[in-house]
Enzyme design. Structure first.
Site, mmCIF file in Angstrom:
data_model
loop_
_atom_site.group_PDB
_atom_site.id
_atom_site.type_symbol
_atom_site.label_atom_id
_atom_site.label_comp_id
_atom_site.label_asym_id
_atom_site.label_seq_id
_atom_site.Cartn_x
_atom_site.Cartn_y
_atom_site.Cartn_z
ATOM 1 N N HIS A 85 -2.231 -6.338 -7.596
ATOM 2 C CA HIS A 85 -1.616 -5.007 -7.623
ATOM 3 C C HIS A 85 -0.101 -5.153 -7.716
ATOM 4 O O HIS A 85 0.504 -5.916 -6.977
ATOM 5 C CB HIS A 85 -1.946 -4.209 -6.358
ATOM 6 C CG HIS A 85 -1.249 -2.883 -6.333
ATOM 7 N ND1 HIS A 85 -1.716 -1.791 -7.027
ATOM 8 C CD2 HIS A 85 -0.087 -2.488 -5.753
ATOM 9 C CE1 HIS A 85 -0.882 -0.786 -6.863
ATOM 10 N NE2 HIS A 85 0.115 -1.176 -6.093
ATOM 11 N N ASP A 100 -6.372 9.597 0.624
ATOM 12 C CA ASP A 100 -5.075 9.128 0.128
ATOM 13 C C ASP A 100 -4.475 10.138 -0.850
ATOM 14 O O ASP A 100 -3.292 10.458 -0.785
ATOM 15 C CB ASP A 100 -5.228 7.762 -0.540
ATOM 16 C CG ASP A 100 -3.913 7.290 -1.152
ATOM 17 O OD1 ASP A 100 -2.922 7.201 -0.400
ATOM 18 O OD2 ASP A 100 -3.860 7.053 -2.370
ATOM 19 N N ARG A 156 2.804 14.116 1.408
ATOM 20 C CA ARG A 156 4.001 13.294 1.680
ATOM 21 C C ARG A 156 5.102 13.609 0.672
ATOM 22 O O ARG A 156 6.290 13.643 1.001
ATOM 23 C CB ARG A 156 3.648 11.800 1.567
ATOM 24 C CG ARG A 156 2.959 11.247 2.802
ATOM 25 C CD ARG A 156 2.333 9.898 2.528
ATOM 26 N NE ARG A 156 3.301 8.913 2.060
ATOM 27 C CZ ARG A 156 2.989 7.841 1.324
ATOM 28 N NH1 ARG A 156 1.743 7.620 0.974
ATOM 29 N NH2 ARG A 156 3.921 6.991 0.950
ATOM 30 N N LYS A 188 -6.760 1.799 -1.636
ATOM 31 C CA LYS A 188 -7.317 1.864 -2.998
ATOM 32 C C LYS A 188 -7.872 0.505 -3.423
ATOM 33 O O LYS A 188 -8.919 0.406 -4.037
ATOM 34 C CB LYS A 188 -6.251 2.346 -3.990
ATOM 35 C CG LYS A 188 -5.838 3.800 -3.767
ATOM 36 C CD LYS A 188 -5.024 4.358 -4.901
ATOM 37 C CE LYS A 188 -3.561 4.037 -4.819
ATOM 38 N NZ LYS A 188 -2.774 4.991 -4.036
#
Length: 433
Positions: free
Chosen positions: A84, A163, A170, A189
């Protein structure tokens, strides 16, 4: 004893540690609509100011994983290693790493989304290859990875709904820049996507989410700790994003650069970062005992053409035309190539990566909103990077466009470049954790 959200907010506001049950109560309640936005906002702000211990962050991550579907990759033989990147400009590493690592017999089962931002995501880039598609069933996906050691599928199902919901909150409550919240968002994730081991590329610099090295280190360490706490072998690298990675920014242009890198003819920084990340993936998969040994193995599959062969096979297996690898002119081509020339002489001392990214997006290389259509053929290829000498009138970049109206793009590229009389000292590509 009945739990109440107000008590949990107060507990976190006062800097106390939350239990697994309390964290699950918050995440489950918010995901299913029982906890309102205003209470969740207060909770996020309390976390923003008080932080979370690594133990709490790991629990938060797993609560988010459990809020939706989890992909079961147990049908794939071997250690599934995922990578990632926290994102940047010209970040083409997945297109190179996936075939490079799977050429050593390591399964790469990649789930990717479509990109919002400067250019498309990995899927958009791959769709620059005619016929390539990611709409395959989970069963087909597993079969392809077992057969070819590599496949890419679009993000399907209901992965980490908590999320998605928390992230949009957020965004509007100024609580994005919190290490526990960023780390749990990314790691939830990856874990839900079924990987056994994870290599993280945390970017730092002007073109990255993390602008400061200390913050990047803190994020990298937080994510590694989460992964290892929940039973996923995890390693991280911190890499420089003060300037775009490689030279190409744009979908088809980045595919071309990925092919050149797999041929051993790619830009030095992109080649090096892929070897560093790839070595860690090979070690986590148990195929090499050290990163040095892994690196030698990776260099070998570039030199003998095996990595390129795997890339062709991968494209073909998902409906893509593998002949683009030998003839990159089969990729989407922009109508116009417009040079951007320097107005001064000296050395390049800085490139504002974000500005180059925005310039590419203005051409149509990226999405401003989910509904935006991407033009796969357009983008920018840089000719000069930090430390390079330049003469006035010399080309610093080429714009690939389907319109000649590119004044705004030219201005952005010109403004993104900084010059100095003396050659700047070289910047590290990789930082120590």
């Amino acid at each position: 004893m009945t739990m109440r959200m107000v008590d949990i907010i107060a507990k976190k506001r006062d800097g106390k540690h939350l239990s697994k049950e309390e964290i699950h109560f918050v995440i489950d309640g918010y995901t299913n609509g029982q906890i309102p936005d205003y209470q969740m906002s207060a909770f996020l702000m309390a976390v923003f100011f008080q932080g979370m211990s690594s133990n709490e962050t790991a629990k938060l991550t797993m609560a988010m994983v459990k809020s939706g579907d989890q992909i079961d990759l147990s049908g794939i033989e071997g250690v599934k290693v995922d990578k990632h990147s926290t994102g940047g400009v010209g970040d083409t590493t997945t297109l190179i790493l996936a075939p490079l690592v799977s050429a050593l017999g390591i399964p790469v089962a990649k789930m990717s989304g479509r990109g919002l931002g400067h250019t498309g995501g990995t899927i958009d880039k791959l769709e620059a290859v005619q016929g390539f598609h990611v709409e395959i069933s989970e069963q087909q996906f597993i079969e392809l990875v077992n057969q070819n050691k590599i496949a890419v599928v679009g993000q399907s199902g209901n992965l980490t709904p908590a999320d998605k919901k928390i992230y949009s909150l957020r965004d509007v409550t100024a609580t994005v820049n919190s290490i526990p919240l960023i780390a749990s968002s990314i790691m939830s994730k990856k874990i839900a996507a079924g990987a056994d081991a994870i290599v993280l590329d945390v970017k730092v610099g002007a073109g990255a989410f993390m602008k400061q090295l200390d913050d990047a280190r803190e994020l990298a360490n937080a994510m590694v700790e989460i992964g290892n706490q929940v039973g996923r072998k995890t390693l991280a690298v911190i890499s420089n994003m003060e300037q775009p990675l490689g030279y190409a920014v744009g979908n088809a242009l980045e595919v071309k650069e990925a092919i050149e890198t797999l041929q051993g003819k790619g830009p030095a920084d992109l080649h090096e970062l892929c070897l560093v990340l790839g070595s860690k993936m090979v070690v986590l998969a148990g195929k090499a005992n050290s990163e040095e040994e892994a690196r030698t193995m990776l260099e070998e599959v570039i030199a003998n053409g095996k990595a390129l062969q795997v890339f062709k096979q991968f494209l073909s297996a998902q409906g893509g035309d593998p002949s683009v690898v030998d003839d990159v002119t089969k990729l989407p081509q922009a109508t116009y190539q417009i040079p951007v020339n320097s107005t001064e002489s000296g050395y390049i001392s800085g490139i504002v990566a974000d500005e180059i990214g925005v310039a590419a997006m203005l051409l149509g290389a990226g999405r401003a909103t989910k509904e935006s259509e991407i033009d796969l053929s357009v983008g920018i290829v840089l000719h000069k990077k930090i430390g390079d000498a330049v003469e006035a009138g010399e080309s610093i970049a080429t714009i690939y466009s389907n319109t000649e109206e590119v004044d705004d793009v030219i201005n952005r590229i010109m403004k993104a470049y900084d010059y100095s009389k003396d050659k700047p000292s070289p910047m590290p590509l990789i930082y120590n954790l």
